[in-house]
Design an enzyme around this catalytic site. Structure first.
Site, PDB file in Angstrom:
ATOM      1  N   LYS A  13       0.924  -1.070   0.009  1.00  0.00           N
ATOM      2  CA  LYS A  13      -0.076   0.105  -0.057  1.00  0.00           C
ATOM      3  C   LYS A  13       0.889   1.320  -0.079  1.00  0.00           C
ATOM      4  O   LYS A  13       2.277   1.271   0.419  1.00  0.00           O
ATOM      5  CB  LYS A  13      -1.223  -0.095   1.224  1.00  0.00           C
ATOM      6  CG  LYS A  13      -0.212   0.155   2.619  1.00  0.00           C
ATOM      7  CD  LYS A  13       0.016   1.337   3.296  1.00  0.00           C
ATOM      8  CE  LYS A  13       0.665   1.550   4.438  1.00  0.00           C
ATOM      9  NZ  LYS A  13       1.757   2.693   4.648  1.00  0.00           N
ATOM     10  N   PRO A  95       9.616  -4.514  -0.323  1.00  0.00           N
ATOM     11  CA  PRO A  95      10.811  -4.048   0.983  1.00  0.00           C
ATOM     12  C   PRO A  95      10.168  -3.941   2.136  1.00  0.00           C
ATOM     13  O   PRO A  95       9.204  -3.521   2.383  1.00  0.00           O
ATOM     14  CB  PRO A  95      11.325  -2.689   0.223  1.00  0.00           C
ATOM     15  CG  PRO A  95      10.802  -2.609  -1.143  1.00  0.00           C
ATOM     16  CD  PRO A  95       9.458  -3.357  -1.137  1.00  0.00           C
ATOM     17  N   GLY A  99       7.595   1.431   4.702  1.00  0.00           N
ATOM     18  CA  GLY A  99       6.360   2.099   4.562  1.00  0.00           C
ATOM     19  C   GLY A  99       5.391   1.567   3.653  1.00  0.00           C
ATOM     20  O   GLY A  99       4.473   2.343   3.359  1.00  0.00           O
ATOM     21  N   LEU A 100       5.277   0.186   3.182  1.00  0.00           N
ATOM     22  CA  LEU A 100       4.459   0.035   2.263  1.00  0.00           C
ATOM     23  C   LEU A 100       3.543  -1.197   2.915  1.00  0.00           C
ATOM     24  O   LEU A 100       2.620  -1.812   2.198  1.00  0.00           O
ATOM     25  CB  LEU A 100       5.217  -0.773   1.049  1.00  0.00           C
ATOM     26  CG  LEU A 100       6.094   0.329   0.336  1.00  0.00           C
ATOM     27  CD1 LEU A 100       7.000  -0.623  -0.708  1.00  0.00           C
ATOM     28  CD2 LEU A 100       5.445   1.425  -0.400  1.00  0.00           C
ATOM     29  N   GLY A 103       4.405  -6.114   6.151  1.00  0.00           N
ATOM     30  CA  GLY A 103       3.873  -7.190   7.001  1.00  0.00           C
ATOM     31  C   GLY A 103       2.584  -7.180   7.226  1.00  0.00           C
ATOM     32  O   GLY A 103       2.005  -8.408   7.677  1.00  0.00           O
ATOM     33  N   ASP A 137      -2.264  -1.588  10.067  1.00  0.00           N
ATOM     34  CA  ASP A 137      -2.661  -1.443   8.724  1.00  0.00           C
ATOM     35  C   ASP A 137      -3.391  -2.830   8.410  1.00  0.00           C
ATOM     36  O   ASP A 137      -4.060  -2.811   7.159  1.00  0.00           O
ATOM     37  CB  ASP A 137      -1.346  -1.484   8.006  1.00  0.00           C
ATOM     38  CG  ASP A 137      -0.897  -0.042   7.947  1.00  0.00           C
ATOM     39  OD1 ASP A 137      -1.494   0.816   8.440  1.00  0.00           O
ATOM     40  OD2 ASP A 137       0.442   0.163   7.917  1.00  0.00           O
TER      41      ASP A 137
HETATM   42  O1  C5P Z   1       0.146  -1.046  14.879  1.00  0.00           O
HETATM   43  P1  C5P Z   1       1.624  -1.378  14.299  1.00  0.00           P
HETATM   44  O2  C5P Z   1       2.455  -2.597  15.020  1.00  0.00           O
HETATM   45  O3  C5P Z   1       1.849  -1.544  13.037  1.00  0.00           O
HETATM   46  O4  C5P Z   1       2.532   0.023  14.711  1.00  0.00           O
HETATM   47  C1  C5P Z   1       3.740  -0.030  15.139  1.00  0.00           C
HETATM   48  C2  C5P Z   1       4.013   1.369  16.015  1.00  0.00           C
HETATM   49  O5  C5P Z   1       3.828   2.468  15.586  1.00  0.00           O
HETATM   50  C3  C5P Z   1       3.357   1.143  17.193  1.00  0.00           C
HETATM   51  O6  C5P Z   1       4.157   0.135  18.131  1.00  0.00           O
HETATM   52  C4  C5P Z   1       3.275   2.341  17.614  1.00  0.00           C
HETATM   53  O7  C5P Z   1       4.436   2.680  18.392  1.00  0.00           O
HETATM   54  C5  C5P Z   1       3.264   3.246  16.612  1.00  0.00           C
HETATM   55  N1  C5P Z   1       1.745   3.701  15.980  1.00  0.00           N
HETATM   56  C6  C5P Z   1       1.338   4.869  16.500  1.00  0.00           C
HETATM   57  N2  C5P Z   1       0.073   5.320  16.190  1.00  0.00           N
HETATM   58  C7  C5P Z   1      -0.665   4.494  15.084  1.00  0.00           C
HETATM   59  C8  C5P Z   1      -0.003   3.289  14.551  1.00  0.00           C
HETATM   60  C9  C5P Z   1       1.185   2.983  15.032  1.00  0.00           C
HETATM   61  O8  C5P Z   1       1.998   5.256  17.344  1.00  0.00           O
HETATM   62  N3  C5P Z   1      -1.901   4.775  14.684  1.00  0.00           N
END
Ligand code: C5P
Length: 298
Positions: A13, A95, A99-100, A103, A137
């Site tokens: 994305k 990659p 940022g895409l 995971g 995501d």
């Molecule tokens: O949800 P995810 O594991 O992808 O997010 C990775 C990290 O990014 C979280 O541990 C958090 O520190 C930060 N994050 C955030 N606010 C969001 C999404 C992610 O602070 N809305």
């Protein structure tokens, strides 16, 4: 049980816009974002097996319990009391990190694939509830196409498809940690009222003004560019070679660009390829209908 084996795509994305509204009580941040699936994709093969196992063609990808595919598999199995396993093979092209959303996309495809392999009748909402516990995501990757995201990014509202056929994604060899990128914003805590007021403005702007070429914004750009100037150079190079628009994807390090002519896209690919070690992908947007069909959810 008859043995079954099939392969599904796991799309990447970009975010046409990504605004961080403020910090939340739970440590996450409230977002106002527009997600878009693009044609760059990993593929995941699922096969009936007694145990759950994961292999990947890229040795840099950890295949232990921290892998979001395995977290999705165990969460789904537990929720529905399934006793079967699955042999899962991930062919990695997106990659990581980049940022895409690679995971999270893999986790969503695993939920869809394993629900089918294990004959679980789970609707989008049930899968999104499991997915949001795995990554912010993940719920978007159960919907695909162009979609508005709020809350942690887990509240998804489908939008009319933004269609762009001539795009490039360029990923320099820099690992940006998403958690660090959020910390680097030093975002304030917002009151519920001010968060709602900003969200209303942001939503209106996204629905009324946004195209793949105008109103693109990413709140991470300034702070991430300040630490990693090479990512700014990627964006400037894309615009310098004639891209109509360019923006960092998510928390980076990928940058995407939209072109209006295939010739310009090709000359840009050649020029950037000649004097950098950046990874480059020629992509187009994937509409919600095409996304659902590719995942067998039409
Ligand atoms: O949800 P995810 O594991 O992808 O997010 C990775 C990290 O990014 C979280 O541990 C958090 O520190 C930060 N994050 C955030 N606010 C969001 C999404 C992610 O602070 N809305």
């Amino acid at each position: 049980m008859p043995s079954e084996r099939f392969t599904l795509p796991s799309f990447a994305k970009i975010n046409w816009r990504l605004n961080v509204l403020g910090k939340r009580e739970d440590g996450y941040h409230d977002l106002c974002t527009v997600f878009q699936t693009v044609s760059l994709a990993d593929s995941i093969r699922f096969e009936s097996a007694a145990e759950i196992s994961l292999e990947c063609d890229d040795p840099r990808i950890p295949t232990g319990p921290s892998n979001l595919i395995l977290r999705a598999a165990y969460a789904l199995r537990e929720k529905y009391g399934v006793r079967s396993g699955a042999k899962i093979f991930l062919e990695k092209r997106i990659p990581a990190p980049g940022g895409l959303g690679g995971g999270s996309s893999n986790a969503a495809t695993a939920l869809i694939g394993l629900a089918s392999l294990w004959s679980i009748d789970a609707g989008d909402e049930a899968l999104a509830a499991i997915g949001s516990g795995i990554g912010s995501d993940v719920p978007f990757f159960l919907t695909g196409g162009t979609a508005f995201g709020t809350g942690r990014g887990t509240e998804i509202e489908p939008m009319p498809d933004i269609v762009e056929g001539l795009m490039l994604i360029v990923t320099p060899r820099i690992d940006v940690s998403t958690a660090e990128a959020f910390r680097g914003l030093n975002a304030n805590r917002l009151t519920k009222e001010s968060s709602e007021r900003i969200l209303k403005i942001c939503r209106k702007d996204a629905f009324e003004r946004l195209t793949g070429r105008t109103a693109l914004t990413n709140d991470f750009e300034a702070s991430v560019f300040a630490v990693h100037s090479e990512i700014r150079r990627v964006k400037e190079a894309l615009l310098g070679h004639g891209a109509v628009s360019a923006l960092m994807a998510g928390s980076g390090a990928s940058v995407f660009a939209v072109f209006d002519k295939e010739e310009t896209r090709q000359t840009t690919l050649k020029a950037l390829g000649a004097d950098s070690d950046w990874r480059m992908f020629a992509v187009s947007t994937v509409s919600r209908a095409d996304f659902r069909e590719a995942l067998g959810r039409a």
